[in-house]
Design a protein around this motif. Structure first.
Motif, PDB file in Angstrom:
ATOM      1  N   ALA A 139      38.240  68.044  73.760  1.00 42.88           N
ATOM      2  CA  ALA A 139      38.397  68.951  74.906  1.00 42.88           C
ATOM      3  C   ALA A 139      39.532  68.532  75.829  1.00 42.88           C
ATOM      4  CB  ALA A 139      37.086  69.065  75.681  1.00 42.88           C
ATOM      5  N   PRO A 140      39.632  67.239  76.233  1.00 43.97           N
ATOM      6  CA  PRO A 140      40.770  66.858  77.086  1.00 43.97           C
ATOM      7  C   PRO A 140      42.115  67.062  76.406  1.00 43.97           C
ATOM      8  CG  PRO A 140      39.044  65.185  77.149  1.00 43.97           C
ATOM      9  CD  PRO A 140      38.694  66.118  76.039  1.00 43.97           C
ATOM     10  N   MET A 141      42.171  66.807  75.088  1.00 40.15           N
ATOM     11  CA  MET A 141      43.443  66.981  74.374  1.00 40.15           C
ATOM     12  C   MET A 141      43.856  68.444  74.350  1.00 40.15           C
ATOM     13  SD  MET A 141      43.188  64.272  71.204  1.00 40.15           S
ATOM     14  CE  MET A 141      41.675  64.947  70.537  1.00 40.15           C
ATOM     15  N   ILE A 142      42.880  69.327  74.128  1.00 37.07           N
ATOM     16  CA  ILE A 142      43.191  70.761  74.124  1.00 37.07           C
ATOM     17  C   ILE A 142      43.712  71.202  75.484  1.00 37.07           C
ATOM     18  CG2 ILE A 142      42.182  73.070  73.940  1.00 37.07           C
ATOM     19  CD1 ILE A 142      40.275  71.979  71.849  1.00 37.07           C
ATOM     20  N   VAL A 143      43.062  70.736  76.544  1.00 42.32           N
ATOM     21  CA  VAL A 143      43.468  71.115  77.897  1.00 42.32           C
ATOM     22  C   VAL A 143      44.869  70.600  78.203  1.00 42.32           C
ATOM     23  CG1 VAL A 143      42.963  70.806  80.342  1.00 42.32           C
ATOM     24  CG2 VAL A 143      41.106  71.262  78.745  1.00 42.32           C
ATOM     25  N   VAL A 144      45.149  69.339  77.850  1.00 43.59           N
ATOM     26  CA  VAL A 144      46.460  68.750  78.145  1.00 43.59           C
ATOM     27  C   VAL A 144      47.559  69.447  77.362  1.00 43.59           C
ATOM     28  CG1 VAL A 144      47.852  66.657  77.908  1.00 43.59           C
ATOM     29  CG2 VAL A 144      45.523  66.506  78.813  1.00 43.59           C
ATOM     30  N   VAL A 145      47.326  69.689  76.070  1.00 40.38           N
ATOM     31  CA  VAL A 145      48.340  70.333  75.234  1.00 40.38           C
ATOM     32  C   VAL A 145      48.638  71.745  75.722  1.00 40.38           C
ATOM     33  CG1 VAL A 145      48.820  71.221  72.922  1.00 40.38           C
ATOM     34  CG2 VAL A 145      47.860  68.933  73.201  1.00 40.38           C
ATOM     35  N   LEU A 146      47.601  72.501  76.017  1.00 37.06           N
ATOM     36  CA  LEU A 146      47.817  73.873  76.479  1.00 37.06           C
ATOM     37  C   LEU A 146      48.458  73.910  77.862  1.00 37.06           C
ATOM     38  CD1 LEU A 146      44.561  75.634  75.229  1.00 37.06           C
ATOM     39  CD2 LEU A 146      46.828  75.663  74.207  1.00 37.06           C
ATOM     40  N   ASN A 147      48.085  72.954  78.724  1.00 31.77           N
ATOM     41  CA  ASN A 147      48.732  72.898  80.038  1.00 31.77           C
ATOM     42  C   ASN A 147      50.216  72.604  79.924  1.00 31.77           C
ATOM     43  OD1 ASN A 147      46.387  73.469  81.412  1.00 31.77           O
ATOM     44  ND2 ASN A 147      45.929  71.352  81.955  1.00 31.77           N
TER      45      ASN A 147
ATOM     46  N   PRO B 124      42.280  77.751  78.012  1.00 26.97           N
ATOM     47  CA  PRO B 124      41.831  76.488  77.408  1.00 26.97           C
ATOM     48  C   PRO B 124      40.321  76.397  77.265  1.00 26.97           C
ATOM     49  CG  PRO B 124      43.514  76.080  79.060  1.00 26.97           C
ATOM     50  CD  PRO B 124      43.138  77.517  79.186  1.00 26.97           C
ATOM     51  N   LYS B 125      39.587  76.822  78.280  1.00 24.95           N
ATOM     52  CA  LYS B 125      38.125  76.774  78.198  1.00 24.95           C
ATOM     53  C   LYS B 125      37.616  77.733  77.122  1.00 24.95           C
ATOM     54  CE  LYS B 125      37.547  77.718  82.570  1.00 24.95           C
ATOM     55  NZ  LYS B 125      36.854  77.986  83.848  1.00 24.95           N
ATOM     56  N   ALA B 126      38.235  78.900  77.001  1.00 16.66           N
ATOM     57  CA  ALA B 126      37.811  79.865  75.985  1.00 16.66           C
ATOM     58  C   ALA B 126      38.047  79.328  74.578  1.00 16.66           C
ATOM     59  CB  ALA B 126      38.550  81.187  76.186  1.00 16.66           C
ATOM     60  N   LEU B 127      39.143  78.611  74.380  1.00 16.29           N
ATOM     61  CA  LEU B 127      39.429  78.051  73.052  1.00 16.29           C
ATOM     62  C   LEU B 127      38.441  76.952  72.695  1.00 16.29           C
ATOM     63  CD1 LEU B 127      43.336  77.951  72.989  1.00 16.29           C
ATOM     64  CD2 LEU B 127      41.789  79.579  71.880  1.00 16.29           C
ATOM     65  N   ILE B 128      38.031  76.168  73.683  1.00 18.51           N
ATOM     66  CA  ILE B 128      37.005  75.162  73.417  1.00 18.51           C
ATOM     67  C   ILE B 128      35.691  75.840  73.055  1.00 18.51           C
ATOM     68  CG2 ILE B 128      35.681  73.278  74.437  1.00 18.51           C
ATOM     69  CD1 ILE B 128      38.147  72.680  76.169  1.00 18.51           C
TER      70      ILE B 128
ATOM     71  N   ALA C 260      26.269  77.860  72.036  1.00 14.60           N
ATOM     72  CA  ALA C 260      27.309  76.853  71.818  1.00 14.60           C
ATOM     73  C   ALA C 260      28.567  77.178  72.613  1.00 14.60           C
ATOM     74  CB  ALA C 260      27.634  76.764  70.330  1.00 14.60           C
ATOM     75  N   SER C 261      28.874  78.461  72.741  1.00 14.82           N
ATOM     76  CA  SER C 261      30.040  78.873  73.518  1.00 14.82           C
ATOM     77  C   SER C 261      29.881  78.501  74.988  1.00 14.82           C
ATOM     78  CB  SER C 261      30.253  80.383  73.371  1.00 14.82           C
ATOM     79  OG  SER C 261      31.392  80.813  74.085  1.00 14.82           O
ATOM     80  N   LEU C 262      28.681  78.657  75.521  1.00 15.72           N
ATOM     81  CA  LEU C 262      28.422  78.275  76.913  1.00 15.72           C
ATOM     82  C   LEU C 262      28.602  76.775  77.101  1.00 15.72           C
ATOM     83  CD1 LEU C 262      27.455  79.018  79.758  1.00 15.72           C
ATOM     84  CD2 LEU C 262      25.104  78.706  78.950  1.00 15.72           C
ATOM     85  N   VAL C 263      28.115  75.999  76.150  1.00 20.76           N
ATOM     86  CA  VAL C 263      28.304  74.542  76.226  1.00 20.76           C
ATOM     87  C   VAL C 263      29.788  74.207  76.194  1.00 20.76           C
ATOM     88  CG1 VAL C 263      27.901  72.367  75.014  1.00 20.76           C
ATOM     89  CG2 VAL C 263      26.058  74.039  75.195  1.00 20.76           C
ATOM     90  N   GLY C 264      30.530  74.885  75.326  1.00 23.44           N
ATOM     91  CA  GLY C 264      31.968  74.633  75.251  1.00 23.44           C
ATOM     92  C   GLY C 264      32.686  74.959  76.540  1.00 23.44           C
ATOM     93  N   ALA C 265      32.289  76.057  77.194  1.00 20.79           N
ATOM     94  CA  ALA C 265      32.917  76.427  78.465  1.00 20.79           C
ATOM     95  C   ALA C 265      32.640  75.384  79.536  1.00 20.79           C
ATOM     96  CB  ALA C 265      32.430  77.800  78.912  1.00 20.79           C
ATOM     97  N   ILE C 266      31.405  74.892  79.590  1.00 17.68           N
ATOM     98  CA  ILE C 266      31.053  73.877  80.582  1.00 17.68           C
ATOM     99  C   ILE C 266      31.805  72.575  80.310  1.00 17.68           C
ATOM    100  CG2 ILE C 266      29.157  72.441  81.441  1.00 17.68           C
ATOM    101  CD1 ILE C 266      27.302  74.814  81.018  1.00 17.68           C
ATOM    102  N   VAL C 267      31.866  72.169  79.039  1.00 15.89           N
ATOM    103  CA  VAL C 267      32.599  70.949  78.690  1.00 15.89           C
ATOM    104  C   VAL C 267      34.080  71.118  78.995  1.00 15.89           C
ATOM    105  CG1 VAL C 267      33.308  69.478  76.762  1.00 15.89           C
ATOM    106  CG2 VAL C 267      30.938  70.224  76.952  1.00 15.89           C
ATOM    107  N   GLY C 268      34.617  72.311  78.762  1.00 15.20           N
ATOM    108  CA  GLY C 268      36.027  72.558  79.036  1.00 15.20           C
ATOM    109  C   GLY C 268      36.367  72.489  80.512  1.00 15.20           C
ATOM    110  N   GLU C 269      35.387  72.669  81.371  1.00 11.45           N
ATOM    111  CA  GLU C 269      35.633  72.601  82.817  1.00 11.45           C
ATOM    112  C   GLU C 269      35.630  71.167  83.336  1.00 11.45           C
ATOM    113  OE1 GLU C 269      33.561  76.922  83.865  1.00 11.45           O
ATOM    114  OE2 GLU C 269      32.444  75.040  84.112  1.00 11.45           O
ATOM    115  N   LEU C 270      35.104  70.237  82.551  1.00 11.74           N
ATOM    116  CA  LEU C 270      34.995  68.865  83.036  1.00 11.74           C
ATOM    117  C   LEU C 270      36.348  68.167  83.176  1.00 11.74           C
ATOM    118  CD1 LEU C 270      31.814  67.686  81.087  1.00 11.74           C
ATOM    119  CD2 LEU C 270      31.977  68.501  83.431  1.00 11.74           C
TER     120      LEU C 270
END
Length: 293
Positions: free
Chosen positions: A144-152, A161-165, A226-236
């Motif tokens: 999740a952090p790698m996805i956020v950093v790369v997309l940013n 980024p949260k939607a992709l996670i 699972a999508s809801l969990v991914g969105a919450i994790v993506g916000e961290l």
């Protein structure tokens, strides 16, 4: 009495009451050391039992908040707070729901497309399916952090980024369920379609797709959670100003355990609402397709 005891609501009520009782027991056990240290510093001895319980259940930052403390925080954050302000859980739930819905949509479409390719192409089945399974062995907290950093770094921030996670977590159950669904028609039914000289598209739309619809909704119920969990994790890792993930993170930073549990309760309620919505669509689809009640 027999009918009441055998009813579904009675069974659910018994389980809920048991969970609440166990919760209160753990609240007492986990918060007791701190309360005893408070009494020791104040030189108080032989504290009455009811005062002890009152002090235990009114701590400002308990290790484990009591159910009624979480309920009060939930009520204040949902009913008494302005929904347009960050103090409201509705405000944060809407932000998380937006990423969840978009990620779930992407994941469902991707899962169906991959399932179609796997079922209709032997090479894709042998080469793609193992990678689909292997993708779920990677911990989401690691990528999740790698996805956020790369997309940013390429200018994609906020919702994407949260939607992709969320997509990463939600597509897998859809793939597995739809592959099973597309392969569920019996051989005799496929032979009958071939006897009628049906084309591949006709076999898919008139046989495979109707057979896979129950599997689709079953996998969607798993995928939306699972999508809801991914969105919450993506916000961290984003340090976002809103969302249930940021609410959990803020509560952890400042030791506000009741805030954390209230946010968890909102996440559970949001997940249950989404699953019930999918179940309602499933029943409507079944009636439109002529399924028996």
């Amino acid at each position: 009495m027999v009918r009441v005891a055998e009813s579904r609501w009675f069974a659910v009520s018994v389980v809920v009451l048991a969970i609440i009782a166990i919760w209160y027991w753990f609240t007492i056990q986990l918060n007791m050391p701190w309360q005893q240290s408070v009494y020791a510093r104040a030189g108080e001895e032989n504290v009455p039992f009811w005062q002890l319980l009152d002090d235990l259940f009114s701590q400002q930052r308990p290790v484990l908040p009591a159910p009624h403390q979480v309920a009060v925080e939930f009520w204040n954050s949902v009913v008494n707070a302005n929904p347009s302000t960050p103090r409201s859980l509705i405000f944060h739930a809407w932000i998380t729901l937006s990423a969840t819905g978009l990620g779930f949509l992407f994941g469902t479409v991707l899962g169906i497309v991959l399932a179609v390719l796997i079922v209709h192409n032997r090479a894709m089945d042998r080469s793609l399916m193992p990678w689909v399974i292997a993708s779920q062995t990677i911990p989401i907290l690691a990528i999740a952090p790698m996805i956020v950093v790369v997309l940013n770094s390429v200018g994609l921030t906020g919702l994407i980024p949260k939607a992709l996670i969320s997509t990463y977590l939600s597509f897998f159950p859809v793939v597995v369920g739809m592959v099973k669904g597309f392969r569920s028609p019996e051989a005799i039914h496929l032979d009958l379609m071939h006897t009628y000289n049906a084309s591949g598209a006709q076999v898919f739309w008139k046989l495979r797709w109707p057979s896979a619809v129950p599997y689709l909704f079953a996998s969607m119920k798993v995928g939306v959670a699972a999508s809801l969990v991914g969105a919450i994790v993506g916000e961290l890792p984003t340090g976002a100003a809103g969302g249930l993930g940021s609410r959990l993170l803020a509560g952890s930073y400042y030791g506000q355990t009741t805030q954390i549990w209230a946010a968890l309760l909102m996440a559970a309620a949001l997940s249950a609402t989404l699953i019930f919505a999918i179940a309602a669509v499933e029943r409507l689809t079944g009636r439109l397709m002529g399924a028996r009640a």
